[in-house]
Design an enzyme around this catalytic site. Sequence first.
Site, mmCIF file in Angstrom:
data_model
loop_
_atom_site.group_PDB
_atom_site.id
_atom_site.type_symbol
_atom_site.label_atom_id
_atom_site.label_comp_id
_atom_site.label_asym_id
_atom_site.label_seq_id
_atom_site.Cartn_x
_atom_site.Cartn_y
_atom_site.Cartn_z
ATOM 1 N N VAL A 60 0.811 -1.223 0.000
ATOM 2 C CA VAL A 60 0.000 0.000 0.000
ATOM 3 C C VAL A 60 0.836 1.261 0.000
ATOM 4 C CG1 VAL A 60 -1.958 -1.136 1.105
ATOM 5 C CG2 VAL A 60 -0.249 0.037 2.534
ATOM 6 N N TYR A 153 2.487 6.211 15.580
ATOM 7 C CA TYR A 153 1.202 5.562 15.360
ATOM 8 C C TYR A 153 0.068 6.552 15.609
ATOM 9 C CZ TYR A 153 -2.530 2.090 15.734
ATOM 10 O OH TYR A 153 -3.692 1.368 15.544
#
Length: 255
Positions: A60, A153
């Site tokens: 991706v 994150y």
Amino acid sequence: MRLQGKVAVATGVCGGIGLSIVRKLVDEGARVIAVDLSQESLDKLKADYGDEVTTTVADVTKYGDVEAMIQKAIDQYGQIDIVINNAGIAFPKPLLEHDPDKDFDGVTSVNQKGVYHGILAAGKAMKRQGRGGVIINTSSVYGTMASELTFTYNVSKAAVDMMTKCAALEYGPHKIRVCAVAPGRVDTPMLHQYKDLGLWDHIKREQMRDEFTKPEEIADVIAFLASEQANCINGTTIYASDGFENFKFPLKPGS
């Protein structure tokens, strides 16, 4: 079956939530292009399904790969209705110990850039198709919460929330909805990294139900958002966290 006749593409399908997403989509009647990096893992997944699932390897972080996976759905099934940008990674580490290449660039490339690629490629294909569609991004409660060990994150998931809003605004005239799901702490291999850090029992005590959310519960929310029952939900992030972001330290006997 709420997704009968629909065609979906889902990334990151060989992890805990991803496996449950594929199972739920098929149960709801959709045909699925299941995407991950490992051909071996995809082969194991494919063995559990028939013609309802086609697997393909894609990275991706590469836009060409993402375009190709969308086109594969169209070539295989003649249409694209649902794209679920689920691929994501995390490596818990104190900020002062970061290697920027791995701990920022590496995580950002998958969690943020990968979702951007999915939004863009899906939007272009759905616009050409002229029949609308739904794009669902996997975010996290940590997109709005500060936490230790997960600096990049959290930043990447905050970006997912904003990309969801902005894409929904621009895609609205084309009848393309864009939503996100923000899981809390889900019992997946990614979460199990906290066992090695000696934090498993600590983080489990913080859950409202005294247990972690199951991957199947997140898949249920995603299937709902992909269905026509959720037509009024657009440009927003749905929290599927058992209230974790609001009740991080519940008062209870023995706590």
